[in-house]
Design an enzyme around this catalytic site. Structure first.
Site, PDB file in Angstrom:
ATOM      1  N   GLU A 189      -0.141   3.280  -0.411  1.00 46.98           N
ATOM      2  CA  GLU A 189      -0.529   4.103   0.581  1.00 46.98           C
ATOM      3  C   GLU A 189      -0.706   5.455  -0.132  1.00 46.98           C
ATOM      4  O   GLU A 189      -0.275   5.848  -1.063  1.00 46.98           O
ATOM      5  CB  GLU A 189       0.684   4.409   1.471  1.00 46.98           C
ATOM      6  CG  GLU A 189       0.778   5.710   2.175  1.00 46.98           C
ATOM      7  CD  GLU A 189      -0.108   5.970   3.371  1.00 46.98           C
ATOM      8  OE1 GLU A 189      -0.360   5.105   4.106  1.00 46.98           O
ATOM      9  OE2 GLU A 189      -0.774   6.991   3.411  1.00 46.98           O
ATOM     10  N   CYS A 219      -7.334  -0.316  14.534  1.00 46.64           N
ATOM     11  CA  CYS A 219      -7.566   0.525  15.405  1.00 46.64           C
ATOM     12  C   CYS A 219      -9.127   0.872  15.937  1.00 46.64           C
ATOM     13  O   CYS A 219      -9.463   1.572  16.586  1.00 46.64           O
ATOM     14  CB  CYS A 219      -6.950   2.025  15.165  1.00 46.64           C
ATOM     15  SG  CYS A 219      -7.266   2.752  13.738  1.00 46.64           S
TER      16      CYS A 219
END
Ligand SMILES: C[S@@+](CC[C@H](N)C(=O)[O-])C[C@H]1O[C@@H](n2cnc3c(N)ncnc32)[C@H](O)[C@@H]1O
Length: 451
Positions: A332, A407
């Site tokens: 990340e 998304c």
């Protein structure tokens, strides 16, 4: 079509922000017209408010035949607030639109056959949001921005938000009024209070409150004791912060924080794993639906798998899968999120997970220094999807399976097309994470081609 003309339109499609789409015959061509708050199946008389080269915009003046999916909005500010797109459509109609929008995104961006299942409903239709960020209006009440503007529409409780937030909002409004604190004005950059940020653990009920100030530090006369008096009775309120944001920016949170009282982090659980969440952490808004998506992703894993959780945030996916696999590697870009992920692993006693703060483009470099190669990858990138480097890295790692959570179905479909020579996708499953808004998530598992 001319501005102010009244036209009759049958609505046949919708946009993600809740406008109906119909067509008007004009000089032998069908000109699309976008009509706010119209629903598929409506026939409306609308007033044309804007005419551009290839389309027009209208507002409803009369509904001639209502759509079978049309409902009266339950929200008093549905027409004005920009937060929700589908307050005027039944949940069934909304899910059907979301299924169609994912199918359409694949049609446009993935030039191969693919099955797209029906959109899975959210376990909660209302009260699902575990976080809200409310700007303060000039009259001292919190609300939401109206569509395409920064005008604050005061809100007496958003139906999407957890109901426990409203009494906190009211208590802070009373405290602001009692202490004559001023609302921030974007134009003049004057005024102290910018936003109220509230977050609540879905399972734990632990709540965090953060007031965002137009200031670089706490003013000397800031009425902390009175705030404590106003809020101190709430046993669920575990963490109270100030955030300092003196910049002229649309970004809500500034860089520095001060803990006023309570804990630095609130705790919640996802699929039985504890998470400790700071005001900066990315944490899925609709916990109950995110848990279902994570469980779906985990169903593709087996005990021999070495799992790479790419774009891992605070490690929610990897840590909820840790018991099911041999090892978890999380990557990340935000260092604070990786610190949270490590802390989350430690506090849960999870020893088979390692986390690295790096851009996804550096995945191959990180993996080169590790003894084991991933056999499974879960990717959950931001809306822009995978970078070219990330696609190349996935091909190089060549795991048996890639679970892609997205998304934005358009970039997910594009990325599947880029991986098509090496991976065969199964069925795409849309998930409704944000009822009443136009957003939709989708999950698909890709299997490595065998030849
Ligand atoms: C949709 S969130 C998913 C987070 C997490 N998987 C979850 O479910 O809570 C996408 C994450 O990707 C991270 N991110 C964005 N760009 C990145 C990049 N280039 N490399 C690595 N991580 C990135 C963001 O900081 C964010 O945490």
């Amino acid at each position: 079509m001319r501005k102010n003309e009244l036209v009759t339109v049958a609505i046949t499609d919708m946009t993600f922000d809740g406008a109906g789409i119909g067509h008007v015959e004009e000089a032998g061509r069908k000109v699309p017209i976008f009509v706010r708050a119209a629903a598929v199946g409506d026939t409306v008389e609308c007033r044309v408010i804007k005419v551009l080269k290839n389309y027009a915009v209208g507002i409803i003046s009369r509904i001639l035949t209502p759509s079978p999916h049309r409902i009266d909005p339950a929200c008093a500010v549905a027409e004005k607030c920009g937060g929700c797109a589908f307050c005027h459509v039944s949940y069934e109609g909304e899910l059907s639109y979301k299924t169609q929008s994912v199918r359409q995104a694949y049609k446009l961006n993935y030039p191969h056959e693919i099955a797209v299942a029906d959109c899975r409903p959210s376990p909660l239709e209302c009260g699902y949001r575990n976080k809200i960020q409310l700007p303060l209006s000039p009259d001292g009440t919190f609300g939401f921005y109206s569509l395409h503007s920064h005008r604050v529409i005061p809100s007496e409780g958003c139906l999407a938000a957890h109901p426990a937030f409203l009494p906190l909002q009211k208590a802070v409004e009373e405290w602001i009024s009692r202490n004559n604190l001023t609302p921030y004005d974007e134009e003049t950059q004057k005024g102290l209070i910018r936003h109220l940020f509230l977050r609540r653990g879905h399972h734990s009920g632990e709540t965090m409150l953060c007031l965002v100030l137009n200031s670089s530090r706490r003013p000397a006369d800031f009425p902390v004791e009175d705030l404590k008096k106003s809020l101190g009775q709430r046993s669920d309120l575990k963490s109270v912060w100030l955030n300092f944001n003196p910049k002229k920016t649309n970004v809500i949170l500034g860089e520095s924080f001060e803990l006023l009282w309570g804990e630095e982090r609130i705790e919640d659980t996802m699929n039985g794993v504890k998470f400790f969440i700071s005001p900066r952490s990315f944490y899925q808004i609709n916990t109950a639906q995110a848990e279902r998506i994570y469980a779906h992703a985990a169903s593709y894993l087996s005990p021999e798998d070495v799992l790479l959780d790419l774009y891992c945030g605070i490690g929610t996916i990897g840590l909820t899968c840790a018991k099911k696999v041999k090892e978890v590697i999380g990557i990340e870009v935000i260092e604070a999120a990786i610190e949270d992920a490590k802390e989350n692993a430690r506090r849960n006693g999870i020893e088979n997970a390692r986390f690295f703060a790096a851009d996804a483009a550096k995945t191959l470099e990180i993996l080169a220094a590790l003894p084991q190669k991933p056999t499974a990858v879960i990717v959950d990138p931001p809306r822009k999807g995978l970078s070219a480097d990330a696609v190349a890295a996935l091909k190089e790692i060549a795991p048996e399976k890639i679970v892609y959570i997205s998304c934005n179905p358009a970039t997910q479909a594009r990325d599947l097309a880029l991986l098509k020579d090496a991976y065969i996708p199964g069925e795409v499953t849309p998930y409704d994470m944000f009822p009443r808004t136009g957003h939709v998530e989708s999950l698909v598992c890709l299997q490595r081609q065998t030849n």
